[in-house]
Write an enzyme that holds these catalytic residues in place. Structure first.
Site, PDB file in Angstrom:
ATOM      1  N   GLU A  54       0.863  -1.195   0.000  1.00 37.75           N
ATOM      2  CA  GLU A  54       0.000   0.000   0.000  1.00 37.75           C
ATOM      3  C   GLU A  54       0.901   1.247   0.000  1.00 37.75           C
ATOM      4  O   GLU A  54       1.956   1.250   0.637  1.00 37.75           O
ATOM      5  CB  GLU A  54      -0.831  -0.031   1.297  1.00 37.75           C
ATOM      6  CG  GLU A  54      -1.677   1.207   1.554  1.00 37.75           C
ATOM      7  CD  GLU A  54      -2.273   1.224   2.986  1.00 37.75           C
ATOM      8  OE1 GLU A  54      -1.609   0.746   3.937  1.00 37.75           O
ATOM      9  OE2 GLU A  54      -3.400   1.722   3.126  1.00 37.75           O
ATOM     10  N   ASN A 114      -7.126   6.054  -1.721  1.00 40.87           N
ATOM     11  CA  ASN A 114      -6.023   5.140  -1.461  1.00 40.87           C
ATOM     12  C   ASN A 114      -6.237   3.981  -2.449  1.00 40.87           C
ATOM     13  O   ASN A 114      -7.182   3.208  -2.308  1.00 40.87           O
ATOM     14  CB  ASN A 114      -6.099   4.673   0.005  1.00 40.87           C
ATOM     15  CG  ASN A 114      -4.867   3.908   0.425  1.00 40.87           C
ATOM     16  OD1 ASN A 114      -4.149   3.360  -0.392  1.00 40.87           O
ATOM     17  ND2 ASN A 114      -4.643   3.857   1.727  1.00 40.87           N
ATOM     18  N   LYS A 131      -9.577   1.899  -1.927  1.00 39.28           N
ATOM     19  CA  LYS A 131      -9.816   1.358  -0.576  1.00 39.28           C
ATOM     20  C   LYS A 131     -11.213   1.695  -0.065  1.00 39.28           C
ATOM     21  O   LYS A 131     -11.653   2.853  -0.138  1.00 39.28           O
ATOM     22  CB  LYS A 131      -8.745   1.916   0.371  1.00 39.28           C
ATOM     23  CG  LYS A 131      -8.664   1.273   1.743  1.00 39.28           C
ATOM     24  CD  LYS A 131      -7.412   1.777   2.470  1.00 39.28           C
ATOM     25  CE  LYS A 131      -7.201   1.182   3.832  1.00 39.28           C
ATOM     26  NZ  LYS A 131      -5.913   1.626   4.441  1.00 39.28           N
ATOM     27  N   GLU A 150      -5.835   8.778   8.011  1.00 32.02           N
ATOM     28  CA  GLU A 150      -6.291   8.310   6.690  1.00 32.02           C
ATOM     29  C   GLU A 150      -7.674   8.848   6.347  1.00 32.02           C
ATOM     30  O   GLU A 150      -7.982   9.087   5.187  1.00 32.02           O
ATOM     31  CB  GLU A 150      -6.321   6.782   6.651  1.00 32.02           C
ATOM     32  CG  GLU A 150      -5.032   6.140   6.222  1.00 32.02           C
ATOM     33  CD  GLU A 150      -5.233   4.693   5.809  1.00 32.02           C
ATOM     34  OE1 GLU A 150      -5.812   4.445   4.747  1.00 32.02           O
ATOM     35  OE2 GLU A 150      -4.817   3.819   6.580  1.00 32.02           O
ATOM     36  N   CYS A 176      -4.885  -3.031   2.909  1.00 28.71           N
ATOM     37  CA  CYS A 176      -4.589  -2.959   4.339  1.00 28.71           C
ATOM     38  C   CYS A 176      -5.781  -3.238   5.241  1.00 28.71           C
ATOM     39  O   CYS A 176      -6.159  -4.375   5.447  1.00 28.71           O
ATOM     40  CB  CYS A 176      -3.925  -1.634   4.687  1.00 28.71           C
ATOM     41  SG  CYS A 176      -3.147  -1.731   6.322  1.00 28.71           S
ATOM     42  N   ASN A 201       0.253  -1.148   5.335  1.00 30.69           N
ATOM     43  CA  ASN A 201       1.144  -0.424   6.259  1.00 30.69           C
ATOM     44  C   ASN A 201       0.483  -0.544   7.625  1.00 30.69           C
ATOM     45  O   ASN A 201      -0.542   0.101   7.874  1.00 30.69           O
ATOM     46  CB  ASN A 201       1.209   1.071   5.935  1.00 30.69           C
ATOM     47  CG  ASN A 201       2.043   1.408   4.710  1.00 30.69           C
ATOM     48  OD1 ASN A 201       3.190   1.795   4.809  1.00 30.69           O
ATOM     49  ND2 ASN A 201       1.434   1.275   3.537  1.00 30.69           N
TER      50      ASN A 201
HETATM   51  N1  CDV Z   1      -3.032   1.386   6.558  1.00 28.66           N
HETATM   52  C1  CDV Z   1      -3.950   0.757   7.323  1.00 28.66           C
HETATM   53  O1  CDV Z   1      -5.067   0.549   6.893  1.00 28.66           O
HETATM   54  N2  CDV Z   1      -3.569   0.428   8.591  1.00 28.66           N
HETATM   55  C2  CDV Z   1      -4.458  -0.146   9.567  1.00 28.66           C
HETATM   56  C3  CDV Z   1      -4.060   0.290  10.960  1.00 28.66           C
HETATM   57  C4  CDV Z   1      -4.691   1.561  11.334  1.00 28.66           C
HETATM   58  C5  CDV Z   1      -4.485  -0.666  12.035  1.00 28.66           C
HETATM   59  C6  CDV Z   1      -4.501  -1.667   9.500  1.00 28.66           C
HETATM   60  O2  CDV Z   1      -5.609  -2.210   9.528  1.00 28.66           O
HETATM   61  O3  CDV Z   1      -3.450  -2.311   9.474  1.00 28.66           O
END
Ligand code: CDV
Length: 321
Positions: A54, A114, A131, A150, A176, A201
Site C-alpha cells: 500500500e 487510497n 480502498k 487516513e 490494508c 502499512n
Molecule cells: N493502513 C492501514 O489501513 N492500517 C491499519 C491500521 C490503522 C491498524 C490496518 O488495519 O493495518
C-alpha cells in the site's frame, strides 16, 4: 454440491515484494528505482505477477496532519503511469511480468483515494481498486505519538470489490485495513475470486488500544488465512515494514493457499521478495465442496449484513430487531 475438484494445473507464479521504509526525504525517482529492482528480482525468479505494498511510492504520510490538505498534494499521483512511474511499467513490459501497486490518487475533479492497480505483462492497467474501509481518524489528534489521519486524506470508495480476469484466473484486490473485514473477502468470494492481492502499512503501535500491539502479527495472519480458507482463494498480503520516520511497522508478508496454509512468508522487515506457485485449480477443492456457497449459504437469514452498519441495542443491552 458441485463437488468437482482441481483439474489440469493453472499455475500463477506470484511474488510478494515487501518493502522496508520509505523516508520522507526519499525521492519518488529513487523509490521507483527500488520498485524496479524488486520487480527484476521477481522476474529472475520466474514470477508472473509481483505485488507491492500500500502507498508504495511515498512514505506513509497520514502519520502527519496538515491544516491545508493541498500541502500534501505532492504525495498523490495525478496520472498513472506518469513520467516518474513509467520506468516500472517499461520494466514490467520488458520482463513480461505483471504487477500490483498501491499509491495515493488525486483525481482530476479533486477526489483523494487510497488506490491499488493491477498491471498486465504488457504494461497495461487491467484493474483499479480504491480502498473501501478507511481506518484512523479525520481530524488532528495532537495527543497521539503519531497521527493515522487516513480518514482526512482519503475518502472511502463506493466502487466496492471488483474481480477481474487476469493471469489466467479471477483476481481481486483489497488494501490494508480491508483485510480485517470478512465482508471484503466474501464480496469477492461471491464473484468466484481465486487470487486476492493486498498491500498494507500496519504500525506496530495501535494507539487506541496498546494491548493489541503484541498481537499485530497474529491478527495479520489470522484474518488473511481465515479469509483465504473461508472463500477458497489464494491471498497475498504485502507489507511496507520496518521503521519509517520513527514509526515501526509490521512486515510478515504472506502468500496463503485456499487451504489457509502459508506457502511463503518474509523473514526480515526490509526489501524482500518471496515467491510461490499458486495453482488456481486448488480453489475448486474448497469452492466446490465445503464452501460451495450457492449450495450452502443462507442469505435469506443474513438480512443485517447489508441493512445495518453496527449492532443496534436497546438501553438495557438487548438487541433491537
Ligand atoms: N493502513 C492501514 O489501513 N492500517 C491499519 C491500521 C490503522 C491498524 C490496518 O488495519 O493495518
Amino acid at each position: 454440491m458441485r463437488g468437482e475438484l482441481r483439474g489440469e494445473p493453472r499455475v500463477v507464479r506470484v511474488a510478494a515484494a515487501q518493502m522496508g521504509p520509505i523516508q520522507r526525504t526519499d525521492s519518488r525517482e529513487a523509490t521507483v528505482t527500488r520498485l524496479c529492482s524488486l520487480l527484476h528480482r521477481a522476474a529472475d525468479g520466474g514470477a508472473d505477477v509481483v505485488v507491492f505494498p500500500e502507498l508504495a511510492l511515498t512514505t506513509f504520510f497520514p502519520r502527519w496532519f496538515v491544516d491545508d490538505i493541498s500541502q500534501a498534494d505532492h504525495y498523490y499521483e495525478r496520472e498513472m503511469p506518469s513520467p516518474t512511474t513509467s520506468p516500472l511499467f517499461l520494466a514490467a513490459r520488458e520482463r513480461k511480468v505483471g504487477f500490483s501497486l498501491g499509491y495515493a490518487e488525486l483525481t482530476p475533479d479533486g477526489r483523494r483515494f487510497n488506490t491499488q492497480i493491477l498491471v498486465q505483462k504488457d504494461g497495461s492497467i487491467v484493474a483499479r481498486y480504491r480502498k473501501v474501509h478507511i481506518p484512523g481518524h479525520a481530524t488532528h489528534e495532537p495527543q497521539r505519538k503519531f497521527q493515522h489521519a487516513e480518514r482526512y486524506y482519503f475518502e472511502p470508495s463506493n466502487d466496492g470489490f471488483g474481480v477481474w480476469t487476469a493471469f489466467g484466473g479471477r483476481v481481486g484486490m483489497m488494501i490494508c485495513n480491508d483485510r480485517r473485514w470478512p465482508e471484503t473477502y466474501r464480496e469477492m468470494g461471491l464473484q468466484g475470486v481465486e487470487l486476492i492481492l493486498c498491500g498494507y502499512n500496519t504500525p506496530l503501535n495501535y494507539l487506541p488500544d496498546p494491548s493489541q500491539d503484541r498481537l499485530a502479527g497474529f491478527h495479520n495472519a489470522l484474518v488473511m488465512q481465515a479469509g483465504a480458507y473461508q472463500n477458497g482463494t489464494f491471498v497475498v498480503g504485502v507489507a511496507k515494514g520496518g521503521c519509517e520516520e520513527g514509526v515501526d511497522s509490521l512486515a510478515e508478508s504472506h502468500i496463503i493457499a485456499p487451504s489457509g496454509e502459508v506457502l511463503a512468508k518474509t523473514v526480515g522487515n526490509g526489501d524482500e521478495v518471496i515467491i510461490a506457485d499458486c495453482d488456481l485449480e486448488w480453489c475448486k477443492n474448497y469452492q466446490n465442496t465445503l464452501f460451495d456457497m450457492d449450495y450452502y449459504r443462507r442469505p435469506e437469514v443474513y438480512p443485517r449484513l447489508t441493512s445495518q452498519r453496527g449492532p443496534r441495542l436497546r438501553a438495557d443491552g438487548t438487541p433491537l430487531t
